[in-house]
Design a protein around this motif. Structure first.
Motif, PDB file in Angstrom:
ATOM      1  N   ALA A 191       0.998  -0.867  -0.375  1.00  0.00           N
ATOM      2  CA  ALA A 191      -0.205   0.355  -0.145  1.00  0.00           C
ATOM      3  C   ALA A 191       1.331   1.451  -0.124  1.00  0.00           C
ATOM      4  N   ALA A 192       1.954   0.869   0.743  1.00  0.00           N
ATOM      5  CA  ALA A 192       2.312   2.226   1.133  1.00  0.00           C
ATOM      6  C   ALA A 192       3.533   2.488  -0.655  1.00  0.00           C
ATOM      7  N   PHE A 195       1.041   3.854  -3.048  1.00  0.00           N
ATOM      8  CA  PHE A 195       0.074   5.554  -3.167  1.00  0.00           C
ATOM      9  C   PHE A 195       1.655   6.489  -3.534  1.00  0.00           C
ATOM     10  N   LEU A 196       2.942   5.680  -2.767  1.00  0.00           N
ATOM     11  CA  LEU A 196       3.976   7.003  -3.557  1.00  0.00           C
ATOM     12  C   LEU A 196       3.550   6.767  -4.754  1.00  0.00           C
ATOM     13  N   GLY A 197       3.517   5.569  -5.483  1.00  0.00           N
ATOM     14  CA  GLY A 197       3.538   5.942  -7.190  1.00  0.00           C
ATOM     15  C   GLY A 197       3.213   6.469  -7.225  1.00  0.00           C
ATOM     16  N   LEU A 198       1.681   6.803  -7.013  1.00  0.00           N
ATOM     17  CA  LEU A 198      -0.130   7.397  -7.692  1.00  0.00           C
ATOM     18  C   LEU A 198       0.859   8.862  -7.001  1.00  0.00           C
ATOM     19  N   LEU A 199       1.891   8.824  -6.102  1.00  0.00           N
ATOM     20  CA  LEU A 199       2.068  10.568  -5.423  1.00  0.00           C
ATOM     21  C   LEU A 199       2.965  11.109  -6.709  1.00  0.00           C
ATOM     22  N   GLY A 238      -1.328   0.632 -12.024  1.00  0.00           N
ATOM     23  CA  GLY A 238      -2.579  -0.517 -11.900  1.00  0.00           C
ATOM     24  C   GLY A 238      -2.893  -1.801 -11.955  1.00  0.00           C
ATOM     25  N   LEU A 239      -1.663  -2.259 -12.497  1.00  0.00           N
ATOM     26  CA  LEU A 239      -1.466  -4.020 -12.399  1.00  0.00           C
ATOM     27  C   LEU A 239      -1.059  -4.119 -11.291  1.00  0.00           C
ATOM     28  N   ALA A 240      -0.060  -3.223 -10.341  1.00  0.00           N
ATOM     29  CA  ALA A 240       0.573  -3.397  -9.210  1.00  0.00           C
ATOM     30  C   ALA A 240      -0.137  -3.415  -8.142  1.00  0.00           C
ATOM     31  N   GLY A 245      -3.410  -7.308  -4.803  1.00  0.00           N
ATOM     32  CA  GLY A 245      -4.724  -7.170  -3.155  1.00  0.00           C
ATOM     33  C   GLY A 245      -4.815  -7.093  -3.209  1.00  0.00           C
ATOM     34  N   LEU A 246      -4.108  -5.653  -3.567  1.00  0.00           N
ATOM     35  CA  LEU A 246      -5.000  -4.800  -2.986  1.00  0.00           C
ATOM     36  C   LEU A 246      -6.279  -3.680  -3.245  1.00  0.00           C
TER      37      LEU A 246
END
Length: 359
Positions: A191-192, A195-199, A238-240, A245-246
């Motif tokens: 999750a971390a 989230f960082l990737g999207l940021l 999206g694949l990640a 399983g997030l």
């Protein structure tokens, strides 16, 4: 005996690639590892998924994977040579935008680790590689944060393009690597990182869109090949999310729809750019001239294909059945252009060095 043959082949291809680099006196472009990324995702994400395990986990898949790993190793040697010669800073760091290309080193290493694990069943070796790659990612993110500050404070920010989005791609590639080589990845770590990737994606997008929000830019001259990473970075995100399983299948489907819309918008611009460039410069100069950044297009197309493979949508079959041949055609064209450019000793010169050839 068979595994020995594959490792001998790996050694021969690696030596051959290093020989070409030395013989042609080629300084590898910072983002050259995009070729490794493109080959890797075409191998593991497109060919494997489309043609199936029985077809691709045999000698064909292993040979293609070995070729890609040999290229990865040769590029690492070239990077090491720049450190030995004291040219690393000039070639890979001094330009604030160019240094974002180091993200291809992280993502390229991730895809090689995934291939090595799936094709040869390596365990502890690939896990060690994953940990080392995480260390490289930490260094890269630190460099990128400095780069973002420089782009904000100086006029060079007006030249930004999709290479900044490699901060997101490299981060999400770690998620895919970890969830492939480790049996149990903590949910908070997935999750971390996601989230960082999207940021990083939104920070990079802000810099890039800010550049194109001003008037006066020309689609033929100012729209960069790397801008297709706008949808490629979302596809790998999206694949990640799905592979770790997030998110649920339904949530992933909604995210896929957003990616698809971005894909359509970006590729409409790409088509318009290709038409404009062919009218102004002709087909060869406008479209069919090698540039290392063109590998990013193959990577992004292949990544969208891979994400689509795992998400059930009304257009899934159409995208997969047509996309595989488009991707293979682009790959063949890019291979021809890259080999021809090396043969002619006329490879695009990176921003940081106008005196040496690069690929």
């Amino acid at each position: 005996m068979i595994i020995v043959f594959y490792f001998i082949l790996l050694g021969l291809l690696f030596i051959g690639a290093v020989f070409v680099i030395i013989r042609k006196k080629i300084n590898i472009n910072t983002a050259a590892m995009a070729a490794v990324m493109a080959f890797g995702i075409v191998t593991q994400g497109v060919l494997l998924n489309f043609f199936g395990l029985s077809f691709f986990l045999g000698s064909i898949g292993k040979i293609i994977s070995i070729a890609d790993i040999a290229l990865w190793m040769a590029i690492l040697v070239s990077i090491g040579m720049t450190i030995y010669k004291g040219e690393f800073k000039k070639l890979h760091y001094i330009n604030p935008i160019n240094r974002f290309g180091i993200g291809t080193w992280v993502a390229g290493t991730s895809i090689c680790g995934i291939m090595f694990c799936k094709q040869f069943g390596a365990g502890a070796e690939v896990q060690a590689l994953a940990i080392l790659n995480a260390g490289l990612w930490i260094i890269y993110i630190g460099i990128s944060l400095i780069g973002f500050k420089e782009l904000k404070d100086t006029s060079i920010g007006q030249q930004t393009h999709g290479v900044l989005l490699l901060t997101a791609v490299s981060t999400q590639s770690l998620v895919l690597l970890f969830n492939t080589v480790f049996a149990d990845v903590p949910g908070f770590l997935n999750a971390a990182l996601i989230f960082l990737g999207l940021l990083f994606y939104f920070i990079s997008a802000w810099f890039i869109l800010k550049r194109y929000a001003i008037r006066g830019w020309n689609i033929a001259k100012d729209w960069n090949n790397t801008n297709c990473i706008f949808h490629g970075a979302l596809s790998i995100s999206g694949l990640a999310m799905f592979k770790s399983g997030l998110v649920t299948q339904q949530a992933a489907a909604w995210f896929w729809l957003a990616v698809f819309l971005v894909f359509i918008v970006v590729e409409i611009i790409e088509i318009a750019r290709a038409i404009c460039r062919s009218l102004i410069y002709g087909l060869k100069e406008g479209i069919f001239t090698y540039d290392v950044t063109q590998w990013s297009r193959i990577f992004t197309f292949a990544m969208f294909f891979t994400f689509t493979f795992f998400i059930e949508t009304p257009v899934q079959a159409v995208i997969l059945n047509t996309g595989v041949w488009i991707i293979l055609m682009l790959l063949i064209i890019e291979l021809y252009l890259s080999v021809d450019s090396i043969r002619r000793k006329h490879v695009r010169i990176p921003l940081t060095s106008r005196k040496e050839r690069s690929v």
